[in-house]
Enzyme design. Structure first.
Site, PDB file in Angstrom:
ATOM      1  N   ASN A   1       0.862  -1.171   0.000  1.00 49.57           N
ATOM      2  CA  ASN A   1       0.000   0.000   0.000  1.00 49.57           C
ATOM      3  C   ASN A   1       0.906   1.232   0.000  1.00 49.57           C
ATOM      4  O   ASN A   1       1.396   1.658   1.036  1.00 49.57           O
ATOM      5  CB  ASN A   1      -0.890  -0.056   1.254  1.00 49.57           C
ATOM      6  CG  ASN A   1      -1.854   1.092   1.353  1.00 49.57           C
ATOM      7  OD1 ASN A   1      -1.773   2.050   0.578  1.00 49.57           O
ATOM      8  ND2 ASN A   1      -2.760   1.011   2.319  1.00 49.57           N
TER       9      ASN A   1
ATOM     10  N   HIS B   1     -11.928   4.707  -0.327  1.00 54.92           N
ATOM     11  CA  HIS B   1     -11.896   3.844   0.870  1.00 54.92           C
ATOM     12  C   HIS B   1     -12.707   2.564   0.662  1.00 54.92           C
ATOM     13  O   HIS B   1     -13.217   1.988   1.627  1.00 54.92           O
ATOM     14  CB  HIS B   1     -12.479   4.569   2.111  1.00 54.92           C
ATOM     15  CG  HIS B   1     -11.661   5.711   2.596  1.00 54.92           C
ATOM     16  ND1 HIS B   1     -12.222   6.885   3.023  1.00 54.92           N
ATOM     17  CD2 HIS B   1     -10.336   5.861   2.740  1.00 54.92           C
ATOM     18  CE1 HIS B   1     -11.274   7.721   3.403  1.00 54.92           C
ATOM     19  NE2 HIS B   1     -10.105   7.117   3.239  1.00 54.92           N
TER      20      HIS B   1
ATOM     21  N   ARG C   1      -2.672  -1.879  -3.464  1.00 56.26           N
ATOM     22  CA  ARG C   1      -3.790  -0.949  -3.351  1.00 56.26           C
ATOM     23  C   ARG C   1      -3.606   0.121  -4.433  1.00 56.26           C
ATOM     24  O   ARG C   1      -2.534   0.739  -4.518  1.00 56.26           O
ATOM     25  CB  ARG C   1      -3.775  -0.289  -1.977  1.00 56.26           C
ATOM     26  CG  ARG C   1      -4.840   0.768  -1.866  1.00 56.26           C
ATOM     27  CD  ARG C   1      -4.726   1.549  -0.595  1.00 56.26           C
ATOM     28  NE  ARG C   1      -5.795   2.517  -0.505  1.00 56.26           N
ATOM     29  CZ  ARG C   1      -5.737   3.623   0.216  1.00 56.26           C
ATOM     30  NH1 ARG C   1      -4.665   3.868   0.937  1.00 56.26           N
ATOM     31  NH2 ARG C   1      -6.746   4.438   0.248  1.00 56.26           N
TER      32      ARG C   1
ATOM     33  N   HIS D   1     -15.723   5.224   7.719  1.00 55.13           N
ATOM     34  CA  HIS D   1     -14.257   5.145   7.786  1.00 55.13           C
ATOM     35  C   HIS D   1     -13.773   6.526   8.193  1.00 55.13           C
ATOM     36  O   HIS D   1     -13.791   7.465   7.390  1.00 55.13           O
ATOM     37  CB  HIS D   1     -13.669   4.736   6.426  1.00 55.13           C
ATOM     38  CG  HIS D   1     -12.177   4.749   6.440  1.00 55.13           C
ATOM     39  ND1 HIS D   1     -11.427   3.602   6.596  1.00 55.13           N
ATOM     40  CD2 HIS D   1     -11.289   5.773   6.376  1.00 55.13           C
ATOM     41  CE1 HIS D   1     -10.146   3.918   6.631  1.00 55.13           C
ATOM     42  NE2 HIS D   1     -10.032   5.236   6.495  1.00 55.13           N
ATOM     43  N   LEU D   2     -13.387   6.668   9.460  1.00 51.35           N
ATOM     44  CA  LEU D   2     -13.001   7.985   9.972  1.00 51.35           C
ATOM     45  C   LEU D   2     -11.520   7.977  10.351  1.00 51.35           C
ATOM     46  O   LEU D   2     -11.145   7.492  11.418  1.00 51.35           O
ATOM     47  CB  LEU D   2     -13.867   8.362  11.186  1.00 51.35           C
ATOM     48  CG  LEU D   2     -15.385   8.275  11.001  1.00 51.35           C
ATOM     49  CD1 LEU D   2     -16.116   8.616  12.292  1.00 51.35           C
ATOM     50  CD2 LEU D   2     -15.850   9.203   9.878  1.00 51.35           C
ATOM     51  N   GLY D   3     -10.688   8.456   9.448  1.00 51.73           N
ATOM     52  CA  GLY D   3      -9.246   8.564   9.728  1.00 51.73           C
ATOM     53  C   GLY D   3      -8.821   9.970   9.393  1.00 51.73           C
ATOM     54  O   GLY D   3      -9.606  10.904   9.557  1.00 51.73           O
TER      55      GLY D   3
ATOM     56  N   GLY E   1     -12.618   6.688  14.202  1.00 48.44           N
ATOM     57  CA  GLY E   1     -13.815   5.877  14.466  1.00 48.44           C
ATOM     58  C   GLY E   1     -13.568   4.805  15.509  1.00 48.44           C
ATOM     59  O   GLY E   1     -14.424   4.530  16.355  1.00 48.44           O
TER      60      GLY E   1
ATOM     61  N   ARG F   1      -7.147  13.321  19.153  1.00 46.80           N
ATOM     62  CA  ARG F   1      -6.743  13.160  20.564  1.00 46.80           C
ATOM     63  C   ARG F   1      -6.474  14.520  21.186  1.00 46.80           C
ATOM     64  O   ARG F   1      -6.983  14.852  22.246  1.00 46.80           O
ATOM     65  CB  ARG F   1      -5.453  12.324  20.674  1.00 46.80           C
ATOM     66  CG  ARG F   1      -5.668  10.853  20.604  1.00 46.80           C
ATOM     67  CD  ARG F   1      -4.399  10.157  20.307  1.00 46.80           C
ATOM     68  NE  ARG F   1      -3.924  10.494  18.956  1.00 46.80           N
ATOM     69  CZ  ARG F   1      -3.101   9.748  18.240  1.00 46.80           C
ATOM     70  NH1 ARG F   1      -2.607   8.651  18.750  1.00 46.80           N
ATOM     71  NH2 ARG F   1      -2.736  10.093  17.026  1.00 46.80           N
TER      72      ARG F   1
ATOM     73  N   GLU G   1      -7.647  -2.715   5.620  1.00 42.08           N
ATOM     74  CA  GLU G   1      -7.668  -2.636   4.160  1.00 42.08           C
ATOM     75  C   GLU G   1      -6.764  -3.697   3.538  1.00 42.08           C
ATOM     76  O   GLU G   1      -7.103  -4.299   2.517  1.00 42.08           O
ATOM     77  CB  GLU G   1      -7.216  -1.242   3.705  1.00 42.08           C
ATOM     78  CG  GLU G   1      -8.262  -0.183   4.003  1.00 42.08           C
ATOM     79  CD  GLU G   1      -7.741   1.236   3.903  1.00 42.08           C
ATOM     80  OE1 GLU G   1      -6.804   1.584   4.650  1.00 42.08           O
ATOM     81  OE2 GLU G   1      -8.275   2.000   3.081  1.00 42.08           O
TER      82      GLU G   1
ATOM     83  N   ARG H   1      -8.878  18.305   5.034  1.00 41.47           N
ATOM     84  CA  ARG H   1      -9.766  18.640   3.907  1.00 41.47           C
ATOM     85  C   ARG H   1     -11.074  19.207   4.442  1.00 41.47           C
ATOM     86  O   ARG H   1     -11.586  18.749   5.460  1.00 41.47           O
ATOM     87  CB  ARG H   1     -10.087  17.395   3.072  1.00 41.47           C
ATOM     88  CG  ARG H   1      -8.881  16.760   2.437  1.00 41.47           C
ATOM     89  CD  ARG H   1      -9.310  15.633   1.502  1.00 41.47           C
ATOM     90  NE  ARG H   1      -8.181  14.835   1.114  1.00 41.47           N
ATOM     91  CZ  ARG H   1      -8.075  13.517   1.344  1.00 41.47           C
ATOM     92  NH1 ARG H   1      -9.052  12.859   1.933  1.00 41.47           N
ATOM     93  NH2 ARG H   1      -6.999  12.868   0.957  1.00 41.47           N
TER      94      ARG H   1
HETATM   95  P1  ADP Z   1      -5.054   7.549   7.876  1.00 38.04           P
HETATM   96  O1  ADP Z   1      -6.259   8.077   7.164  1.00 38.04           O
HETATM   97  O2  ADP Z   1      -3.852   8.427   7.721  1.00 38.04           O
HETATM   98  O3  ADP Z   1      -4.804   6.066   7.650  1.00 38.04           O
HETATM   99  P2  ADP Z   1      -5.849   6.756  10.560  1.00 38.04           P
HETATM  100  O4  ADP Z   1      -6.996   5.901  10.179  1.00 38.04           O
HETATM  101  O5  ADP Z   1      -4.636   6.096  11.105  1.00 38.04           O
HETATM  102  O6  ADP Z   1      -5.418   7.734   9.388  1.00 38.04           O
HETATM  103  O7  ADP Z   1      -6.363   7.841  11.600  1.00 38.04           O
HETATM  104  C1  ADP Z   1      -5.504   8.830  12.072  1.00 38.04           C
HETATM  105  C2  ADP Z   1      -6.254   9.722  13.015  1.00 38.04           C
HETATM  106  O8  ADP Z   1      -6.850   8.937  14.051  1.00 38.04           O
HETATM  107  C3  ADP Z   1      -5.343  10.698  13.739  1.00 38.04           C
HETATM  108  O9  ADP Z   1      -5.215  11.876  13.022  1.00 38.04           O
HETATM  109  C4  ADP Z   1      -6.070  10.934  15.039  1.00 38.04           C
HETATM  110  O10 ADP Z   1      -6.881  12.068  14.874  1.00 38.04           O
HETATM  111  C5  ADP Z   1      -7.004   9.751  15.190  1.00 38.04           C
HETATM  112  N1  ADP Z   1      -6.700   8.964  16.413  1.00 38.04           N
HETATM  113  C6  ADP Z   1      -5.770   8.014  16.593  1.00 38.04           C
HETATM  114  N2  ADP Z   1      -5.795   7.533  17.858  1.00 38.04           N
HETATM  115  C7  ADP Z   1      -6.785   8.196  18.501  1.00 38.04           C
HETATM  116  C8  ADP Z   1      -7.324   8.185  19.827  1.00 38.04           C
HETATM  117  N3  ADP Z   1      -6.855   7.346  20.763  1.00 38.04           N
HETATM  118  N4  ADP Z   1      -8.351   9.018  20.104  1.00 38.04           N
HETATM  119  C9  ADP Z   1      -8.847   9.846  19.178  1.00 38.04           C
HETATM  120  N5  ADP Z   1      -8.389   9.910  17.908  1.00 38.04           N
HETATM  121  C10 ADP Z   1      -7.369   9.112  17.578  1.00 38.04           C
END
Ligand code: ADP
Length: 386
Positions: free
Chosen positions: A7, A175, A86, A203-205, A324, A279, A372, A236
């Protein structure tokens, strides 16, 4: 059968090795080309982090090969049955995982204009792996493929037909591997046939998207022609009146590239409060941080509501991705003042249990660690076994 999944991101490379469908080793090379590059490596109970300058993706893959050899996990890539890649954008050309040949490479190259940043890095990973293991089957799995069955009314924008027909301007969604993994894992957990379920996957990253999954098929998703549309994200802006873009250019004199950079890299949570780390935002007492979290939960809530209406009946809502899976605060905020028979379980949420709704809730709410790479490996196994 041994399969590796590559990936390649713009500044990172993730690599997972599977044997008999189980993950055996996992590598993440971060900050490629920067002074603070790092290789994180997990194998059995071992977890190692090595700080080392890694100049480019080629070097990153070579470092991984060396570590695989050193730890006697794999002598070299020629011992693999397949390498799964990917690829973010498959356009309309790729609606399924595809064995890579010269024609597939040409097609992926021809889609670069749709997503230059991601597809360029993905293609680089494919060409490198082909060089290292020319006889091993290489398979591309596309982020957009899971959304390829969306109905026309979901994927078209309200523009003159020529913009879709001649220029491919439409909603593609992203995603896909994550949404597909989350929906299947949810059906598994509920011990139900996915074809009978209506699920909303989140999917919340750093990048985030929401998907309405009906009977295992994506029927709508929040990201659009590009990953800029949809819920508020790390950097974004998500949904915005397109008129704002014209205004920024006409009235503020910003160029197209400047506007692109502002909306993609300096907006969202970062633009609102100076950090994109949920966080930090949750722990901060700062008014802007509080506003950012309020806006984030509201934007996700709006998509949940929209997809409940579209699906007509919802069996489960599933949270995945770094935010998430980990932010109990955000999950709680999203379900505040929502009724519709949803009974949110505060204790289960605080404990980040798999099911965070009460037993008699009309809709199950779940937290599932998305994977993924596992989904990509499963697609590869399907091709190898066919
Ligand atoms: P990516 O889209 O880069 O793969 P991830 O799915 O790894 O991202 O998500 C990254 C985000 O997750 C970080 O920016 C942070 O905001 C959030 N995150 C990670 N650990 C925690 C936590 N313990 N509590 C709240 N948010 C978190």
């Amino acid at each position: 059968m041994k399969i590796a999944v590559v990936n390649s991101g713009s500044s990172s490379l993730k690599f997972k090795l599977f044997e008999a469908k189980d993950a055996l080793a996992h590598f993440v090379v971060e900050n490629i080309g920067k002074a603070d590059a790092k290789i994180i490596f997990a194998f059995r109970e071992k977890k190692v982090a090595i700080s080392k300058i890694v100049a480019n993706h080629c070097e990153a893959l070579k470092e991984i090969v060396e570590l695989l050899k050193e730890y006697e996990i794999l002598a070299d890539f020629s011992h693999l049955d397949a390498i799964g890649h990917r690829v973010v954008h498959g356009g309309e050309a790729f609606v399924d995982a595809t064995v890579i040949d010269d024609e597939a490479i040409k097609k992926i190259e021809s889609l670069k204009h749709l997503d230059p940043l991601h597809n360029e890095a993905n293609l680089e990973g494919i060409l490198l792996a082909l060089k290292m293991a020319p006889l091993v089957k290489q398979i591309a799995v596309f982020d957009t493929a899971f959304h390829s069955k969306m109905p026309k009314e979901a994927y078209l924008y309200a523009l003159e037909a020529k913009y879709y027909e001649n220029y491919g301007i439409r909603r593609y969604g992203f995603h896909g591997s994550s949404h597909s993994y989350l929906a299947k894992a949810c059906a598994n957990e509920l011990q139900k046939d996915i074809r009978e379920l209506n699920i909303i996957t989140l999917h919340l990253g750093n990048g985030s998207s929401v998907c309405a999954v009906q009977g295992g098929v994506s029927i709508d998703t929040s990201m659009g022609f590009t990953p800029l549309e949809g819920v508020i994200m790390g950097t974004r802006c998500g949904d915005i009146d397109a008129g704002v873009v014209f205004y920024m250019q006409r009235e503020l004199g910003l160029s197209v590239d400047e506007t692109d950079e502002i909306l993609n890299t300096r907006s969202g949570l970062f633009g609102l409060c100076g950090t994109n780390d949920v966080r930090e935002i949750s722990a901060s007492g700062d008014a802007n941080a509080k506003l950012a979290l309020d806006m984030l939960s509201r934007s996700i809530k709006k998509y949940i509501g929209a997809y409940m209406a579209l699906l007509g009946r919802v069996d489960a809502i599933v949270f995945g991705g770094g935010i998430g899976e980990n932010s109990a605060i955000l999950r709680k905020m999203i379900f505040e003042n929502i009724n519709f028979g949803i009974l949110f379980d505060d204790d289960a949420n605080e404990d980040s249990r798999k099911i965070i709704s009460k037993a008699d809730s009309k809709i199950d709410i779940m937290v599932i660690k998305t994977d993924e790479e596992q989904e990509i490996a499963n697609e590869c196994y399907k091709i190898l076994e066919s």
